[in-house]
Motif scaffolding. Sequence first.
Motif, short mmCIF file in Angstrom:
data_model
loop_
_atom_site.label_atom_id
_atom_site.label_comp_id
_atom_site.label_asym_id
_atom_site.label_seq_id
_atom_site.Cartn_x
_atom_site.Cartn_y
_atom_site.Cartn_z
N ALA A 1 0.84 -1.20 0.00
CA ALA A 1 0.00 0.00 0.00
C ALA A 1 0.88 1.26 0.00
N GLY A 2 0.59 2.15 -0.93
CA GLY A 2 1.33 3.39 -1.02
C GLY A 2 2.61 3.32 -1.83
N GLN A 3 2.94 2.11 -2.33
CA GLN A 3 4.16 1.93 -3.12
C GLN A 3 3.81 1.86 -4.60
N SER A 4 4.63 2.48 -5.43
CA SER A 4 4.37 2.47 -6.87
C SER A 4 5.08 1.33 -7.58
N GLN A 5 6.15 0.80 -6.96
CA GLN A 5 6.93 -0.25 -7.59
C GLN A 5 6.68 -1.60 -6.90
N PRO A 6 6.58 -2.67 -7.67
CA PRO A 6 6.38 -3.99 -7.05
C PRO A 6 7.66 -4.48 -6.38
N LEU A 7 7.52 -5.47 -5.52
CA LEU A 7 8.66 -6.07 -4.86
C LEU A 7 9.57 -6.76 -5.87
N GLN A 8 10.86 -6.73 -5.59
CA GLN A 8 11.82 -7.50 -6.38
C GLN A 8 11.98 -8.86 -5.69
N VAL A 9 11.16 -9.81 -6.09
CA VAL A 9 11.07 -11.10 -5.41
C VAL A 9 12.26 -11.98 -5.77
N ASP A 10 12.85 -12.66 -4.77
CA ASP A 10 13.94 -13.60 -5.07
C ASP A 10 13.66 -15.01 -4.57
N GLY A 11 12.47 -15.24 -3.99
CA GLY A 11 12.11 -16.58 -3.55
C GLY A 11 10.66 -16.63 -3.12
N TYR A 12 10.11 -17.84 -3.03
CA TYR A 12 8.70 -17.96 -2.64
C TYR A 12 8.42 -19.39 -2.16
N SER A 13 7.33 -19.54 -1.42
CA SER A 13 6.83 -20.87 -1.03
C SER A 13 5.33 -20.78 -0.80
N PHE A 14 4.63 -21.88 -1.13
CA PHE A 14 3.18 -21.95 -0.95
C PHE A 14 2.83 -22.54 0.41
N ASN A 15 1.61 -22.24 0.87
CA ASN A 15 1.06 -23.05 1.95
C ASN A 15 0.51 -24.33 1.34
N ALA A 16 0.00 -25.24 2.15
CA ALA A 16 -0.36 -26.59 1.68
C ALA A 16 -1.43 -26.57 0.60
N ASP A 17 -2.45 -25.71 0.74
CA ASP A 17 -3.51 -25.70 -0.27
C ASP A 17 -3.28 -24.65 -1.36
N GLU A 18 -2.12 -24.02 -1.32
CA GLU A 18 -1.67 -23.08 -2.35
C GLU A 18 -2.56 -21.84 -2.48
N THR A 19 -3.22 -21.47 -1.37
CA THR A 19 -4.04 -20.24 -1.38
C THR A 19 -3.23 -19.03 -0.93
N LYS A 20 -2.12 -19.30 -0.25
CA LYS A 20 -1.27 -18.21 0.22
C LYS A 20 0.18 -18.50 -0.19
N ILE A 21 0.95 -17.43 -0.31
CA ILE A 21 2.34 -17.55 -0.75
C ILE A 21 3.21 -16.65 0.12
N LEU A 22 4.36 -17.18 0.51
CA LEU A 22 5.38 -16.37 1.17
C LEU A 22 6.40 -15.94 0.12
N PHE A 23 6.55 -14.63 -0.06
CA PHE A 23 7.57 -14.11 -0.96
C PHE A 23 8.71 -13.53 -0.14
N SER A 24 9.94 -13.73 -0.62
CA SER A 24 11.11 -13.15 0.05
C SER A 24 11.77 -12.13 -0.86
N THR A 25 12.34 -11.09 -0.25
CA THR A 25 13.07 -10.07 -0.99
C THR A 25 14.34 -9.71 -0.22
N ASP A 26 15.29 -9.14 -0.95
CA ASP A 26 16.53 -8.66 -0.33
C ASP A 26 17.19 -9.74 0.52
N THR A 27 17.27 -10.95 -0.04
CA THR A 27 17.86 -12.07 0.69
C THR A 27 19.36 -11.87 0.87
N GLU A 28 19.81 -12.09 2.08
CA GLU A 28 21.20 -11.85 2.46
C GLU A 28 21.83 -13.14 2.98
N PRO A 29 22.78 -13.74 2.26
CA PRO A 29 23.38 -14.98 2.74
C PRO A 29 24.19 -14.76 4.01
#
Length: 736
Positions: A94-122
């Motif tokens: 909300a309030g942002q004009s640019q989308p996230l720069q996604v570098d990873g993701y995972s679904f929940n079991a029924d695939e209705t929700k997703i966890l997205f990760s950004t700015d991953t730091e090893p």
Amino acid sequence: MKLSSLGLALFLTTVSPALLPGFAPVAVAQQKQNITLEDIWQKGTFSAKSVPGFNWMKDGRYYSSLSKGNLVQNDVTTGQPVQTLVAGQDLKLAGQSQPLQVDGYSFNADETKILFSTDTEPIYRRSSKAFFFVYDRAAKKLTPLSAGGKQLYASFSPDGKRVAFVRDNNLYVTDLATMQETAVTTDGAFNKVINGGTDWVYEEEFEFAQGFQWSPDSRQVAFYTFDETEVPEYNMQEWGPLYPKDYRYKYPKAGEKNSVVSVSVYDVAAAKTAKMDVGAEKDQYIPRILWTQTPNLLSIRRMNRLQNKLEVLHADASTGKTQVVLTDTDKAYVEVNDDLRYLEGGKEFLFSSEKDGYRHLYLYDMKGKLVRQLTKGNWEITSIDGFDEKKGLVYYTSTEGSALQRHLYRVDLKGKGKTRLSEAGRGTDAVNLSPDTRYFLNYHSEAGVPAVVSLRSGQDGKLVKVLEDNAKLREKLGQYNLATPEFFTFKTSEGVELNGQMLKPVGFDATKKYPVLMHVYGGPGSQTNADSWGGTNYLWHQMLTENGYIVVIVDGRGTGARGAAFKKVTYANLGKLETVDQGEGAKYLATLPYVDKARIGIWGWSFGGYMTTLALTKNADLFKMGVAVAPVTNWRYYDTVYTERFLKTPQENPQGYDDNSPVQHADKLKGKLLLVHGTGDDNVHFQNSVSFVDAMIKANKDYQTLYYPNRNHGIYGGNTRLHLYRQMTDFVLKNL
């Protein structure tokens, strides 16, 4: 000549590499190009393609992948996208004009929700932290998981109602309906206490970093706590600013104190934590936890410090009471893997062991009584790849075809109906089986032949579709002067048969004498000599053959895929027999009429660097030169878990540590040595090379060193690899 997908796959798995593009007859080889270091490390000329971002979805018919900022669903039978699951433009806060720069993701079991990760730091080899966001597909709503800073290991509960994560060494659970964040632990502190994650040595040697698991019913979270207060710190300087920065972290060197490890279970509804009884002994390891298929029953694996006794405990997650149900012991050591599988119905589990001399599969009931051995023979399984619960079929990869190869098989729970699902022929198969076992992704390569990625039936292994054939790479390889890998065996003076691989220069003339560079790793259970695509080192070795060198790999005693006796014969004397066998390899090569026995060199990285320094000292008369990259030079400097597994502790076995330390043999050095290390190596500390250099100075020996500021054990980043291999190439050309 063009082939259909089916014809192409069959062609690749049945013909000789000499008939493939890139393996042209010698008569026309002189018209071809030579490989350059820039081709390998800068231009990406020989980059192999795969199937990027492949993640099976719950319906084994589809997989998901990130494509141009969008999350896409693909049909595995065609490899084509069928729908956009999440458009990149929808990933705006909300309030942002640019989308996230996604570098990873995972679904929940029924695939209705997703966890997205950004700015991953090893952080280290397997750990990283990132900002995580929860995306509700129905509402198209994106919500930050937490406002408290970067998180580690964010994971949905199986019912998709909560997410657990780690921040600042504490475990948290967030209720997604309210976004209420609950701190499960509060005592976490850097270099003191870790909750929900692992310490450095567990991450490196037991090969996992996330230290918590949701129960199948989503009611509980089992988690580790590491009290590393008493573990000694190692200090690395980070170079760059006016005053270098110290980085101190807990690193238990052989014989020193480890973390005290405990396992607890958090009941989400009751908001209460119960500690599991892992015994009174604090100086031990808990290398795995795993929820069983029985509600409230947690499986815990416990090992003694010497790692020659592994126990499977079953714990009542509410009370913490435990019972030992299975014990696996060995005169040398027991290795930990992920083969333990609990079957639906809560009555049986699968386990692998080397107790008959080779790693095989066993079926047990829940009380630890052996039901039957499922696989048997003078070969071993290397992984369990899947399980068909309805049909009672276990899918596994093994060396049954050859110790140099890997292929997929299937067997039922009665130990019957064993079937090879990999196509007949040579090479190595690495598989990714769908959750329902209907399909598997197969990565097939051979020595000198890059991978073909295909979709195959989990029922009979038949080809469905070739998803990536690397045809362009094979065509590119065909434009260069490439030697054909040749496998060979020889017997040592002790009568031990060893496997080898050789690359001869294109236009090889048996009446001439050639210099030889041997490549070695040689660590316990490893395998360098394999019938598979060799990657960048293979290409560098090919470049050396263009300069008139023969390149040879010999896997000596202590390496894997040939049974426990061959592997564990080096126990308590790490480096002794391995060095003997590399010397035997050099002696064998010296008998070949086309080898210049006065010009045999050796190189290796990590354990291979250790082997190189030993070869140049203990076998000084056999090797003219060597390149040792990031070597261990004194096992007293390396970590507890790895080192003590193979050597016991230095207090119990001081000779095992000292007799084969290159530091003790520096005065024997005769050949030319290039010693390479990264100053930021958190794994094999720069201290190892410093110690060996000091020993060589005391012995008045000449050497060359090359250090890379702030680079870790991999020594990479920017031009680093190009620079490193240029120095290594120049050293070989000048000294061999």
